[in-house]
Design an enzyme around this catalytic site. Structure first.
Site, PDB file in Angstrom:
ATOM      1  CG  PHE A 273      -0.574   0.814   2.121  1.00 40.11           C
ATOM      2  CD1 PHE A 273       0.240   1.476   3.030  1.00 40.11           C
ATOM      3  CD2 PHE A 273       0.445   0.035   2.879  1.00 40.11           C
ATOM      4  CE1 PHE A 273       0.830   2.038   4.181  1.00 40.11           C
ATOM      5  CE2 PHE A 273       0.968   0.128   4.939  1.00 40.11           C
ATOM      6  CZ  PHE A 273       0.910   1.326   5.232  1.00 40.11           C
TER       7      PHE A 273
ATOM      8  CB  CYS B 236      10.477  -0.510   2.212  1.00 41.96           C
ATOM      9  SG  CYS B 236      10.864   0.378   1.098  1.00 41.96           S
TER      10      CYS B 236
HETATM   11  P1  NAD Z   1       1.724  -6.793   3.001  1.00 50.21           P
HETATM   12  O1  NAD Z   1       2.494  -7.233   3.236  1.00 50.21           O
HETATM   13  O2  NAD Z   1       0.314  -6.453   4.077  1.00 50.21           O
HETATM   14  O3  NAD Z   1       0.578  -7.091   1.286  1.00 50.21           O
HETATM   15  C1  NAD Z   1       0.943  -7.488   0.087  1.00 50.21           C
HETATM   16  C2  NAD Z   1       0.573  -7.331  -1.132  1.00 50.21           C
HETATM   17  O4  NAD Z   1       0.277  -9.087  -0.279  1.00 50.21           O
HETATM   18  C3  NAD Z   1      -0.795  -6.695  -1.200  1.00 50.21           C
HETATM   19  O5  NAD Z   1      -0.759  -6.975  -2.136  1.00 50.21           O
HETATM   20  C4  NAD Z   1      -1.488  -7.701  -0.238  1.00 50.21           C
HETATM   21  O6  NAD Z   1      -2.481  -7.998  -0.618  1.00 50.21           O
HETATM   22  C5  NAD Z   1      -0.908  -9.241  -0.320  1.00 50.21           C
HETATM   23  N1  NAD Z   1      -0.903 -10.245  -0.028  1.00 50.21           N
HETATM   24  C6  NAD Z   1      -1.707 -10.166   2.198  1.00 50.21           C
HETATM   25  N2  NAD Z   1      -1.636 -10.671   2.975  1.00 50.21           N
HETATM   26  C7  NAD Z   1      -0.908 -11.962   2.147  1.00 50.21           C
HETATM   27  C8  NAD Z   1      -1.388 -13.227   1.893  1.00 50.21           C
HETATM   28  N3  NAD Z   1      -1.024 -13.994   3.466  1.00 50.21           N
HETATM   29  N4  NAD Z   1      -1.072 -14.430   1.240  1.00 50.21           N
HETATM   30  C9  NAD Z   1      -1.158 -13.425  -0.232  1.00 50.21           C
HETATM   31  N5  NAD Z   1      -0.510 -11.878  -0.178  1.00 50.21           N
HETATM   32  C10 NAD Z   1      -1.369 -10.958   0.777  1.00 50.21           C
HETATM   33  O7  NAD Z   1       2.358  -5.207   2.220  1.00 50.21           O
HETATM   34  P2  NAD Z   1       1.846  -3.928   3.089  1.00 50.21           P
HETATM   35  O8  NAD Z   1       1.442  -3.968   4.857  1.00 50.21           O
HETATM   36  O9  NAD Z   1       0.866  -3.757   1.955  1.00 50.21           O
HETATM   37  O10 NAD Z   1       3.006  -3.351   2.917  1.00 50.21           O
HETATM   38  C11 NAD Z   1       3.800  -2.651   3.803  1.00 50.21           C
HETATM   39  C12 NAD Z   1       5.377  -3.887   4.299  1.00 50.21           C
HETATM   40  O11 NAD Z   1       6.108  -3.247   2.382  1.00 50.21           O
HETATM   41  C13 NAD Z   1       6.192  -3.424   4.774  1.00 50.21           C
HETATM   42  O12 NAD Z   1       6.672  -4.600   5.519  1.00 50.21           O
HETATM   43  C14 NAD Z   1       7.672  -2.566   4.082  1.00 50.21           C
HETATM   44  O13 NAD Z   1       8.949  -2.405   4.505  1.00 50.21           O
HETATM   45  C15 NAD Z   1       7.596  -3.671   3.019  1.00 50.21           C
HETATM   46  N6  NAD Z   1       8.036  -2.623   1.941  1.00 50.21           N
HETATM   47  C16 NAD Z   1       9.920  -3.073   2.172  1.00 50.21           C
HETATM   48  C17 NAD Z   1       9.677  -2.852   0.683  1.00 50.21           C
HETATM   49  C18 NAD Z   1      10.857  -3.270   0.241  1.00 50.21           C
HETATM   50  O14 NAD Z   1      11.593  -2.328  -1.258  1.00 50.21           O
HETATM   51  N7  NAD Z   1      11.779  -3.737   0.225  1.00 50.21           N
HETATM   52  C19 NAD Z   1       8.939  -1.807  -0.302  1.00 50.21           C
HETATM   53  C20 NAD Z   1       7.730  -0.575  -0.282  1.00 50.21           C
HETATM   54  C21 NAD Z   1       7.262  -1.718   1.324  1.00 50.21           C
END
Ligand code: NAD
Length: 496
Positions: A150, A282
């Site tokens: 998100f 991140c």
């Molecule tokens: P999230 O893991 O909750 O969601 C990410 C995606 O995964 C979404 O599209 C969601 O629908 C999907 N998803 C959620 N639960 C799932 C499941 N059980 N099975 C399969 N798919 C599922 O992450 P978020 O809250 O949207 O984003 C925040 C996180 O992203 C933080 O941990 C942040 O550090 C990380 N992030 C990392 C980077 C990087 O480059 N390392 C960049 C941006 C964000």
């Protein structure tokens, strides 16, 4: 009745027939902004089949034709920048300027994708044996899938699909269910730029839909950006299915503050990097490791942070916006409470912040903890909010070791006036992206974004005992997702 978000399948913007709906809640008002159906199995499978069909012809489309679509796409994003930024800010909550930054970093990838002709050349060598020549070529993989978070609704999808598509792949985007409007706006512009039907599609949903994509025999490669637990699951499941995957996950970025740092630039950098975008980055600095006499900077930092206020996306004075949802706010507040209970000093407490214009917003003012220890929850967990932890150490070596012992290795920074100290830090720190007197060292699109250790599953830098232990734990926790059990933690706002 609020808008129902469409999907893009086979060149058409369609309304899913699913009755499982996720509400998109405005982070300022808590009103339902739109409703996103979690698509049916048959709709997801159809999208994959269409993507595969499209790939079979798209891979043979001449490279300059593919590039011309990207050239047009880049221009369309620029022409629509203001409208895109407003859409992004309204659904995600970030300030207008932050949304422009999100989009700008994204369309730079589109610009980079236009260099595909030189990037895709192969290799040739004469006479590897007498009269025998050898060549290697770069070929498209097939149906690629992107699953995005998100916090960067434009930049992160744009990291993925322009490059995959220009190389001759087809691409299915599954954006975060909180920020689907921006994804659909970007999709419309790509259609307007002339992408053939099926080459780019957008589907919606959560765990069930991602699982279908991971298991479908025609999907070939996965790019995931999101939380560590979901990333571990996706990496494990994709690998088990013998598919290529790269999963960029969590972070806990440290800044090493040396006593000779320039006070003004240090304090400005620390404020921007820890509080900007409400800490939902991140690459945010979450921990400042303060070496020796550098602790003299702390009182001024706290004084300046008292003037840093969140606000609505169109409030020019707002330093950052509300958190994405009430769940995230509650999680961060419970972590703050754990910090207090475990004995850290909450020297700046933003929990009481209120906003007259939007009293229902997911607000949290800047928070700072001093006296943080590495065994505390606030240190171990990724907080992903406007909360800065301060740890005091006596020496550079002690600070360096602390950073290298952390499970994550996404980004780090050092603030110092000494070239020698900066060079030693660059050489010895085990983190993928390193800033010297720069707080958020995000590379431009033509360099790879390279988290190390527990921040990235899928390349050789995801090494280390701690990262392995963490990955194994996450895999174990998510094992039940393999077995189709319900998981309370990912209970979306389902409505029949
Ligand atoms: P999230 O893991 O909750 O969601 C990410 C995606 O995964 C979404 O599209 C969601 O629908 C999907 N998803 C959620 N639960 C799932 C499941 N059980 N099975 C399969 N798919 C599922 O992450 P978020 O809250 O949207 O984003 C925040 C996180 O992203 C933080 O941990 C942040 O550090 C990380 N992030 C990392 C980077 C990087 O480059 N390392 C960049 C941006 C964000």
């Amino acid at each position: 009745m609020s808008e129902v978000i469409k999907a893009l399948v086979d060149g058409e913007f369609i309304v899913s027939k699913s009755k499982t709906i996720n509400d998109i809640i405005c982070p300022l008002t808590q009103k339902v902004q739109a409703r996103v159906p979690h698509m049916l199995d048959s709709e997801i499978s159809h999208a994959v089949e269409v993507a595969n069909e499209a790939y079979l012809s798209w891979r043979f489309v001449p490279i300059m034709k593919r590039v011309r679509i990207m050239l047009k796409y880049q221009a369309l994003i620029k022409d629509n920048l203001d409208a895109l930024a407003k859409t992004l800010s309204k659904e995600q909550g970030k300030t207008y300027d932050d949304s422009i930054g999100d989009l700008t970093r994204g369309f730079e990838v589109v610009e980079f994708a236009c260099s595909a002709p030189t990037l895709l050349t192969g290799e040739y060598m004469e006479n590897v044996g007498r009269g025998v020549n050898t060549f290697s070529i770069k070929q498209a993989l097939g149906v690629c899938v992107g699953i995005t978070p998100f916090n960067f609704p434009a930049m992160i999808p744009l990291w993925m699909f322009p490059l995959a598509i220009v190389c001759g792949n087809s691409f299915i985007l599954k954006p975060s269910e909180s920020v689907t409007k921006t994804a659909m706006f970007l999709a419309k512009l790509l259609v307007d730029a002339g992408v053939p039907k099926g080459v780019f599609q957008v589907v919606h949903g959560g765990r069930e839909q991602v699982k279908l994509l991971l298991d479908h025999p025609l999907t070939r490669a996965f790019s995931f950006v999101g939380s560590p637990k979901v990333g571990a699951y996706i990496y494990a499941r994709a690998s088990e299915n013998l598919k290529r995957s790269q999963c960029l996950v969590g972070a806990k970025n440290h800044m090493l503050v040396m006593p000779d740092a320039n006070e003004e630039s240090l304090i400005n950098a620390l404020i921007g990097s820890s509080m900007g975008a409400a800490g939902q980055r991140c690459m945010a600095i979450a921990v400042a490791v303060v070496v020796g006499n550098a602790k003299r900077f702390i009182p001024k930092l706290i004084e300046k942070l008292k003037d840093v206020k969140p606000g609505a996306w169109d409030d020019k004075k707002a330093a950052y916006g509300p958190l994405i949802n009430k769940k995230a706010l509650g999680h961060i507040k419970s972590l703050i409470q754990s910090g207090i209970d475990e004995g850290a000093n909450l020297v700046l407490d933003g929990r009481g912040y209120t906003n007259e214009a939007y009293p229902e917003g997911n607000w949290l003012g800047p928070c700072v903890f001093s006296g943080v220890k590495t065994n505390m929850e606030i240190y171990k967990e990724e907080i992903f909010g406007p909360v800065l932890c301060l740890i005091e150490v006596d020496t550079f070596e002690e600070g360096l070791k602390l950073i290298n012992d952390n499970i994550y290795g996404n980004g780090t920074a050092i603030f110092t006036a000494s070239g020698a100290v900066a060079a030693k830090f660059k050489q010895e720190v085990q983190v993928g992206q390193v800033g010297v007197n720069i707080p958020i060292p995000v590379p431009l699109s033509f360099f790879s974004f390279t988290g190390w250790r527990g921040s990235f599953y899928g390349d050789l830098h995801a090494y280390g005992k701690e990262a392995m232990t963490f990955y194994t734990q996450a895999k174990t926790i998510t094992q039940r997702w393999f077995e189709d059990d319900k998981d309370e933690e990912i209970a979306f706002n389902f409505k029949a």
